[in-house]
Design a protein around this motif. Structure first.
Motif, PDB file in Angstrom:
ATOM      1  N   ARG A 115       0.831  -1.194   0.000  1.00 40.88           N
ATOM      2  CA  ARG A 115       0.000   0.000   0.000  1.00 40.88           C
ATOM      3  C   ARG A 115       0.863   1.240   0.000  1.00 40.88           C
ATOM      4  NH1 ARG A 115      -5.607  -0.189   3.057  1.00 40.88           N
ATOM      5  NH2 ARG A 115      -5.424  -2.206   2.085  1.00 40.88           N
ATOM      6  N   ASP A 121     -12.625  -5.003  -2.389  1.00 41.00           N
ATOM      7  CA  ASP A 121     -13.211  -4.746  -1.074  1.00 41.00           C
ATOM      8  C   ASP A 121     -13.307  -6.019  -0.249  1.00 41.00           C
ATOM      9  OD1 ASP A 121     -14.991  -5.453  -3.154  1.00 41.00           O
ATOM     10  OD2 ASP A 121     -16.730  -4.690  -2.055  1.00 41.00           O
ATOM     11  N   GLN A 142      -4.419   7.142  -9.720  1.00 38.35           N
ATOM     12  CA  GLN A 142      -4.235   5.722  -9.454  1.00 38.35           C
ATOM     13  C   GLN A 142      -2.906   5.226 -10.033  1.00 38.35           C
ATOM     14  OE1 GLN A 142      -8.229   4.981 -11.147  1.00 38.35           O
ATOM     15  NE2 GLN A 142      -8.615   3.672  -9.373  1.00 38.35           N
ATOM     16  N   ARG A 145      -9.679  -6.847   0.885  1.00 40.98           N
ATOM     17  CA  ARG A 145      -9.249  -5.898   1.919  1.00 40.98           C
ATOM     18  C   ARG A 145      -9.863  -6.252   3.263  1.00 40.98           C
ATOM     19  NH1 ARG A 145     -10.903   0.041   0.608  1.00 40.98           N
ATOM     20  NH2 ARG A 145     -12.950  -0.962   0.790  1.00 40.98           N
ATOM     21  N   ASN A 163      -7.510   9.921 -11.915  1.00 44.04           N
ATOM     22  CA  ASN A 163      -7.929   9.359 -10.628  1.00 44.04           C
ATOM     23  C   ASN A 163      -6.779   9.237  -9.632  1.00 44.04           C
ATOM     24  OD1 ASN A 163     -10.475   9.067 -11.686  1.00 44.04           O
ATOM     25  ND2 ASN A 163     -10.376   6.845 -11.917  1.00 44.04           N
ATOM     26  N   ARG A 188     -11.564   3.310  -7.740  1.00 39.17           N
ATOM     27  CA  ARG A 188     -11.284   4.550  -7.005  1.00 39.17           C
ATOM     28  C   ARG A 188     -12.361   4.794  -5.944  1.00 39.17           C
ATOM     29  NH1 ARG A 188     -12.310  10.203  -9.902  1.00 39.17           N
ATOM     30  NH2 ARG A 188     -14.329   9.148  -9.891  1.00 39.17           N
ATOM     31  N   GLU A 189     -13.621   4.605  -6.322  1.00 40.19           N
ATOM     32  CA  GLU A 189     -14.730   4.810  -5.389  1.00 40.19           C
ATOM     33  C   GLU A 189     -14.585   3.915  -4.160  1.00 40.19           C
ATOM     34  OE1 GLU A 189     -19.429   3.631  -5.340  1.00 40.19           O
ATOM     35  OE2 GLU A 189     -18.601   4.432  -7.208  1.00 40.19           O
ATOM     36  N   LEU A 190     -14.088   2.698  -4.371  1.00 42.34           N
ATOM     37  CA  LEU A 190     -13.907   1.755  -3.269  1.00 42.34           C
ATOM     38  C   LEU A 190     -12.635   2.022  -2.472  1.00 42.34           C
ATOM     39  CD1 LEU A 190     -14.965  -1.516  -5.123  1.00 42.34           C
ATOM     40  CD2 LEU A 190     -16.251  -0.364  -3.304  1.00 42.34           C
ATOM     41  N   GLY A 191     -11.788   2.913  -2.973  1.00 41.48           N
ATOM     42  CA  GLY A 191     -10.597   3.301  -2.239  1.00 41.48           C
ATOM     43  C   GLY A 191      -9.330   2.574  -2.622  1.00 41.48           C
ATOM     44  N   PHE A 192      -9.242   2.094  -3.872  1.00 41.98           N
ATOM     45  CA  PHE A 192      -8.070   1.318  -4.287  1.00 41.98           C
ATOM     46  C   PHE A 192      -7.250   2.075  -5.326  1.00 41.98           C
ATOM     47  CE2 PHE A 192     -11.015  -1.657  -2.510  1.00 41.98           C
ATOM     48  CZ  PHE A 192     -10.194  -2.394  -1.661  1.00 41.98           C
ATOM     49  N   ASP A 193      -5.952   2.118  -5.078  1.00 40.68           N
ATOM     50  CA  ASP A 193      -5.030   2.857  -5.936  1.00 40.68           C
ATOM     51  C   ASP A 193      -4.611   2.066  -7.170  1.00 40.68           C
ATOM     52  OD1 ASP A 193      -5.031   5.012  -4.206  1.00 40.68           O
ATOM     53  OD2 ASP A 193      -3.262   4.327  -3.112  1.00 40.68           O
TER      54      ASP A 193
END
Length: 294
Positions: A4, A285, A148, A288, A146, A62-67
């Motif tokens: 991460r 998700d 990312q 994670r 984004n 991106r919405e779920l928080g992943f780079d």
């Protein structure tokens, strides 16, 4: 493939890497890693939640928080690079309806303009009707927008002679070969060792990953042109992870590993316990949550 905070191979600027002897043994890494040290990579974007390899799947990640997002690149008949997994267009587009007489509907048999006409979202759900197959240029622009990071697979390079230079050209045009992207935001991978050797010879500063599980005795040879060994989770063992980590890759650091395609909590916890650096998944998700609670 990554952590991460960024993968072991990509945390420092490439220009600052100390080039030790590639393939030389490295100190063995501990088998277990904390959840925050494991990078969760959205396979073809968050493809469990949106149609794979579309811009919608990138945005969902991106919405779920992943780079980190992964995608596949191929070449059209007229030389455009497009983002698509299958070497034909049947499964994820309406090509059979739009071009009924063009069987077997191979990507390489269609121009970029023809592919741009296809619906790449309705097969997944009507809310995605009208989604298009993006060009690599469009995909890179969205990933950059984004903020990312990209794991880019050169798909079936044996079908597209010279695609490595095409990929490098587009990456360069989109400013993805500057020091910042090379150090922290880009990995190029393939199932083809010859393709990775070609790309590494052209741009040795690009971080590369081999998709597969070479024999332990051959890991040193792969370390001459790869920074990552990225095998399937199906047959992965803790011993193999440790063996990979004990070999230095093309940039003089221990080889890292991201495993694929992990879509359930039990498998996610298993491979995390083996000490992998990254997990590639359609449902980031789920992964994670699984490794955070283990």
């Amino acid at each position: 493939m990554l952590t991460r905070a960024a993968v072991a191979t990509t945390t420092a600027a490439i220009s600052a890497v100390v080039f030790l002897q590639p393939g030389a043994p490295a100190q063995a890494a501990p088998s277990a890693r904390a959840a925050e040290e494991i990078t969760v990579i959205s396979h073809r974007g968050a493809s469990g939640h949106a149609p794979e390899n579309t811009l919608a799947a990138v945005d969902k990640a991106r919405e779920l928080g992943f780079d980190w997002v992964e995608n596949d690149v191929q070449r059209t008949r007229d030389g455009e690079l497009v983002v698509l997994h299958d070497t034909d267009l049947k499964r994820t587009t309406d090509v059979e309806q739009v071009f009924p007489d063009r069987s077997p509907w191979k990507v390489a048999d269609f121009t970029a303009a023809e592919i741009a006409r296809l619906d790449a979202g309705s097969w997944y759900g009507q809310e995605y009707a009208g989604a298009r197959v993006p060009t690599l240029k469009q995909y890179l622009e969205r990933v950059d927008e984004n903020r990312q990071k990209l794991l880019l697979e050169i798909k079936a390079p044996e079908l597209y002679p010279g695609i490595e230079n095409d990929v490098l050209r587009v990456l360069g045009e989109q400013n993805w070969l500057d020091a910042s992207h090379l150090a922290r935001r880009l990995v190029v991978q393939s199932f083809s060792a010859p393709s990775l050797r070609t790309l590494h010879a052209e741009r040795p500063d690009v971080v590369t990953g081999f998709l597969g599980a070479p024999p332990v005795s051959e890991l040193g040879a792969y370390g001459q042109f790869a920074d990552q060994i990225n095998p399937s989770a199906a047959t992965l063992t803790a011993g193999y992870v440790d063996a990979v980590h004990a070999v230095r890759g093309a940039h003089g650091k221990p080889l890292t590993m991201s495993t694929w395609t992990v879509n359930d909590a039990q498998t996610a916890r298993r491979v995390a316990g083996y000490g992998v650096d990254g997990i590639i998944t359609n449902v980031p998700d789920v992964v994670r949550d699984a490794i955070s609670s283990s």
